[in-house]
Design a protein around this motif. Structure first.
Motif, PDB file in Angstrom:
ATOM      1  N   GLY A   1      -5.295  -2.117   2.018  1.00  0.00           N
ATOM      2  CA  GLY A   1      -4.913  -0.708   2.072  1.00  0.00           C
ATOM      3  C   GLY A   1      -5.997   0.228   1.593  1.00  0.00           C
ATOM      4  O   GLY A   1      -5.834   1.444   1.627  1.00  0.00           O
TER       5      GLY A   1
ATOM      6  N   SER B   1       0.812  -1.215   0.000  1.00  0.00           N
ATOM      7  CA  SER B   1       0.000   0.000   0.000  1.00  0.00           C
ATOM      8  C   SER B   1       0.849   1.270   0.000  1.00  0.00           C
ATOM      9  O   SER B   1       0.356   2.350  -0.322  1.00  0.00           O
ATOM     10  CB  SER B   1      -0.923   0.006   1.219  1.00  0.00           C
ATOM     11  OG  SER B   1      -0.174  -0.116   2.421  1.00  0.00           O
ATOM     12  N   ASP B   2       2.144   1.147   0.349  1.00  0.00           N
ATOM     13  CA  ASP B   2       3.037   2.306   0.345  1.00  0.00           C
ATOM     14  C   ASP B   2       3.783   2.473  -0.967  1.00  0.00           C
ATOM     15  O   ASP B   2       4.546   3.427  -1.130  1.00  0.00           O
ATOM     16  CB  ASP B   2       4.067   2.193   1.492  1.00  0.00           C
ATOM     17  CG  ASP B   2       3.432   2.418   2.861  1.00  0.00           C
ATOM     18  OD1 ASP B   2       2.266   2.857   2.903  1.00  0.00           O
ATOM     19  OD2 ASP B   2       4.100   2.145   3.877  1.00  0.00           O
TER      20      ASP B   2
ATOM     21  N   ASN C   1      -3.074  -7.245  -0.404  1.00  0.00           N
ATOM     22  CA  ASN C   1      -2.493  -6.144   0.366  1.00  0.00           C
ATOM     23  C   ASN C   1      -3.067  -4.798  -0.073  1.00  0.00           C
ATOM     24  O   ASN C   1      -3.277  -3.898   0.744  1.00  0.00           O
ATOM     25  CB  ASN C   1      -0.970  -6.125   0.213  1.00  0.00           C
ATOM     26  CG  ASN C   1      -0.300  -7.232   0.992  1.00  0.00           C
ATOM     27  OD1 ASN C   1      -0.850  -7.719   1.972  1.00  0.00           O
ATOM     28  ND2 ASN C   1       0.875  -7.654   0.552  1.00  0.00           N
ATOM     29  N   LEU C   2      -3.309  -4.659  -1.375  1.00  0.00           N
ATOM     30  CA  LEU C   2      -3.903  -3.419  -1.870  1.00  0.00           C
ATOM     31  C   LEU C   2      -5.327  -3.245  -1.361  1.00  0.00           C
ATOM     32  O   LEU C   2      -5.739  -2.147  -0.990  1.00  0.00           O
ATOM     33  CB  LEU C   2      -3.890  -3.399  -3.393  1.00  0.00           C
ATOM     34  CG  LEU C   2      -2.556  -3.068  -4.069  1.00  0.00           C
ATOM     35  CD1 LEU C   2      -2.741  -3.070  -5.578  1.00  0.00           C
ATOM     36  CD2 LEU C   2      -2.023  -1.729  -3.619  1.00  0.00           C
TER      37      LEU C   2
ATOM     38  N   THR D   1      -7.466   0.268  -1.592  1.00  0.00           N
ATOM     39  CA  THR D   1      -7.530   0.517  -3.027  1.00  0.00           C
ATOM     40  C   THR D   1      -8.146  -0.696  -3.694  1.00  0.00           C
ATOM     41  O   THR D   1      -7.530  -1.748  -3.735  1.00  0.00           O
ATOM     42  CB  THR D   1      -6.127   0.768  -3.610  1.00  0.00           C
ATOM     43  OG1 THR D   1      -5.520   1.819  -2.861  1.00  0.00           O
ATOM     44  CG2 THR D   1      -6.207   1.163  -5.075  1.00  0.00           C
TER      45      THR D   1
END
Length: 361
Positions: free
Chosen positions: A342, A95-96, A338-339, A344
């Protein structure tokens, strides 16, 4: 052969890539890495260098043996696994990541899955050819009595079918060279923001992508019977693995090009051994061929040995290709998950649907 020049002095001409020097974007001038991040990066690059050393062929005869190809695919899977570990060690959640990095990763992973599907299709075709050889060996079983004229004719017909089919190519291979060209172009990464973790990850991912393009281009050349898919990548000596890679690439690509320059050479060495034995039997089972029992028995035994070696090599390589496919797929799934965590969702959902379509195609 596709040539990609990755570093050159400025000569006033436009570079192959429209964005400038990729290495300055990987590590901009004056960038700083903490001892911890530098240790993680050095460990990754040193491990990559050791893997590449394992692929250095003893001679040109080893370059495209199925055992060499299996090792290459195994080591490539291990490097992809190392990237996942590095992301965890960096404590750098997906996400970063910069949006452009995400786009490159998602696009490249789809391309790699396409390539794996093409390789699996070709290996499946080669395995199907083994059924014809098993039929030949069954019909020509000379352990008890000499085969009848009818049996010799049946064996001759099966051998003829094998010889016609073995040099056909899977249609899925045609797109691999195009995909590899696109992957080579995407080596040039967008600018990295002021993130030490991002700089380490991008440099490590560059190594993975170089190894991936190299291995997949060699496989595509071997399966397609052409040197055109080979990609010549010149890596800057800023990387700890650069010298090993450049030497390896020169040896392998040069060896393959030399093999293709010789007429009548079957590029897969294990397949070439079978083809030599098959051609001998083809003459012996023809209407005017030799019919001496001992010579026929020896020829059948030789084919049985070569075919067994080919079968084992194909099975091993098929497993390694499947393992690599699953490695890329599970890595992509984890990335998308993971996205979503986060926050998205729209783009990952579109990409997830895309990969499902690719897999079932």
């Amino acid at each position: 052969m596709l040539h990609i020049e990755m570093s050159r002095p400025h000569d006033g001409n436009s570079p192959f890539f429209p964005f400038g020097n990729p290495f300055r974007m990987i590590f901009p001038k004056g960038s700083y890495l903490s001892p911890r991040f530098l240790a993680l990066l050095n460990s990754f690059e040193e491990t990559l260098a050791e893997r590449l050393k394992k692929l250095k062929p003893k001679d040109h005869g080893d370059i495209l043996s199925l055992s060499w190809m299996s090792l290459a695919m195994q080591l490539l899977s291990e490097t992809h696994t190392d990237i996942k570990t590095l992301v965890t060690d960096l404590q750098f959640p997906v996400s970063d990541w910069d949006d452009k990095w995400m786009d490159v990763y998602l696009d490249n992973s789809i391309k790699l899955l396409d390539i794996c599907i093409a390789f699996s299709s070709e290996l499946s075709r080669l395995n199907q050819g083994q059924l014809l050889l098993q039929c030949v060996l069954h019909v020509l079983d000379v352990s008890s009595t000499f085969p009848s004229k009818e049996q010799l004719m049946r064996a001759h017909s099966s051998i003829s079918d094998w010889m016609q089919r073995i040099h056909l190519r899977s249609p899925k291979l045609e797109n691999c060279a195009v995909i590899l060209h696109e992957l080579a172009e995407s080596l040039h990464l967008p600018k990295i923001k002021n993130s030490a973790k991002g700089k380490v990850l991008m440099r490590a991912m560059y190594g993975v992508r170089i190894e991936t393009i190299f291995v997949c281009s060699v496989f595509t050349a071997a399966f397609s019977g052409s040197a055109k898919p080979l990609v010549d990548l010149h890596v800057s000596d800023k990387f700890l693995w650069a010298e090993v890679f450049n030497e390896l690439q020169g040896d392998v690509n040069g060896g393959i090009s030399n093999l293709f320059s010789k007429e009548g050479i079957t590029i897969l060495k294990d397949l070439e051994a079978v083809e030599t034995s098959v051609k001998h039997l083809y003459q012996m089972t023809s209407a005017d061929g030799l019919t001496e029992t001992d010579k026929l028995r020896n020829s059948v035994l030789d084919l049985a040995k070569c075919a067994d070696g080919l079968s084992q090599g194909l099975d091993l390589l098929s497993k390694e290709v499947e393992c690599y496919f699953q490695n890329v797929l599970t890595g992509r799934d984890a990335f998308l998950c993971n996205l979503r965590v986060g926050g998205t969702e729209s783009e990952p959902q579109r990409q997830e649907n895309s990969v499902e379509e690719q897999v079932v195609r």
